[in-house]
Design a protein around this motif. Structure first.
Motif, PDB file in Angstrom:
ATOM      1  N   SER A  34      69.153 -38.006  30.929  1.00 51.14           N
ATOM      2  CA  SER A  34      68.645 -37.985  32.312  1.00 51.14           C
ATOM      3  C   SER A  34      67.640 -36.853  32.501  1.00 51.14           C
ATOM      4  O   SER A  34      66.629 -37.017  33.189  1.00 51.14           O
ATOM      5  N   THR A  35      67.891 -35.701  31.883  1.00 48.07           N
ATOM      6  CA  THR A  35      66.938 -34.598  31.951  1.00 48.07           C
ATOM      7  C   THR A  35      65.648 -34.979  31.241  1.00 48.07           C
ATOM      8  O   THR A  35      64.549 -34.705  31.731  1.00 48.07           O
ATOM      9  N   LEU A  36      65.782 -35.613  30.101  1.00 48.02           N
ATOM     10  CA  LEU A  36      64.612 -36.061  29.349  1.00 48.02           C
ATOM     11  C   LEU A  36      63.798 -37.062  30.158  1.00 48.02           C
ATOM     12  O   LEU A  36      62.565 -37.009  30.168  1.00 48.02           O
ATOM     13  N   ARG A  37      64.490 -37.962  30.857  1.00 45.62           N
ATOM     14  CA  ARG A  37      63.798 -38.947  31.685  1.00 45.62           C
ATOM     15  C   ARG A  37      63.071 -38.279  32.846  1.00 45.62           C
ATOM     16  O   ARG A  37      61.953 -38.654  33.193  1.00 45.62           O
ATOM     17  N   ASN A  38      63.693 -37.266  33.457  1.00 42.38           N
ATOM     18  CA  ASN A  38      63.047 -36.574  34.579  1.00 42.38           C
ATOM     19  C   ASN A  38      61.825 -35.784  34.136  1.00 42.38           C
ATOM     20  O   ASN A  38      60.851 -35.678  34.881  1.00 42.38           O
ATOM     21  N   ILE A  39      61.866 -35.243  32.929  1.00 40.84           N
ATOM     22  CA  ILE A  39      60.747 -34.426  32.456  1.00 40.84           C
ATOM     23  C   ILE A  39      59.623 -35.283  31.883  1.00 40.84           C
ATOM     24  O   ILE A  39      58.457 -35.100  32.213  1.00 40.84           O
ATOM     25  N   HIS A  40      59.969 -36.255  31.021  1.00 39.05           N
ATOM     26  CA  HIS A  40      58.950 -37.007  30.280  1.00 39.05           C
ATOM     27  C   HIS A  40      58.770 -38.445  30.742  1.00 39.05           C
ATOM     28  O   HIS A  40      57.934 -39.159  30.204  1.00 39.05           O
ATOM     29  N   MET A  77      70.040 -33.583  23.554  1.00 34.35           N
ATOM     30  CA  MET A  77      69.451 -33.348  24.858  1.00 34.35           C
ATOM     31  C   MET A  77      69.969 -34.428  25.812  1.00 34.35           C
ATOM     32  O   MET A  77      70.138 -35.575  25.436  1.00 34.35           O
ATOM     33  N   ASN A  78      70.171 -34.064  27.023  1.00 32.39           N
ATOM     34  CA  ASN A  78      70.659 -35.001  28.018  1.00 32.39           C
ATOM     35  C   ASN A  78      69.551 -36.011  28.352  1.00 32.39           C
ATOM     36  O   ASN A  78      68.412 -35.632  28.633  1.00 32.39           O
TER      37      ASN A  78
END
Length: 79
Positions: free
Chosen positions: A4-10, A1-2
Motif C-alpha cells: 500500500s505504501t508502494l502504491r501511494n508513492i509510485h 516493502m508494504n
C-alpha cells in the motif's frame, strides 16, 4: 516493502509489477536432484545479505549432495 505504501508513492503499477515478478520467480523450474534455494526470490525481497540458522546448519543438503555424487558416478560408469 508494504504494497500500500508502494502504491501511494509510485502508483498502482509498481506493486502489480512486483507481485507479477514474485510469481514468475517462484515458477522457475530446477533440476530434480537439487534443492530449491529460492535465491532469486530472496534477492527480490532483500534477504540476500542475511544468513540465518537454515543457511548454516542445514543437514538435508549433505544427503542431497550425496545423491548427486551417486548419480554422477553412475552416469560415468564408476559404480
Amino acid at each position: 516493502m508494504n504494497f500500500s505504501t508502494l502504491r501511494n508513492i509510485h502508483g498502482l503499477f509498481a506493486p502489480l509489477k512486483l507481485q507479477t515478478t514474485f510469481k514468475a520467480v517462484q515458477q522457475i523450474q530446477h533440476l530434480p536432484f537439487l534443492p530449491r534455494s529460492n535465491l532469486s526470490l530472496g534477492i527480490l525481497k532483500g534477504n540476500d545479505g542475511t544468513a540465518g540458522f537454515e543457511d548454516i546448519l542445514d543437514l538435508s543438503q549433505s544427503k542431497l549432495m550425496g545423491e548427486l555424487y551417486l548419480m554422477v558416478e553412475h552416469k560415468l560408469g564408476l559404480l
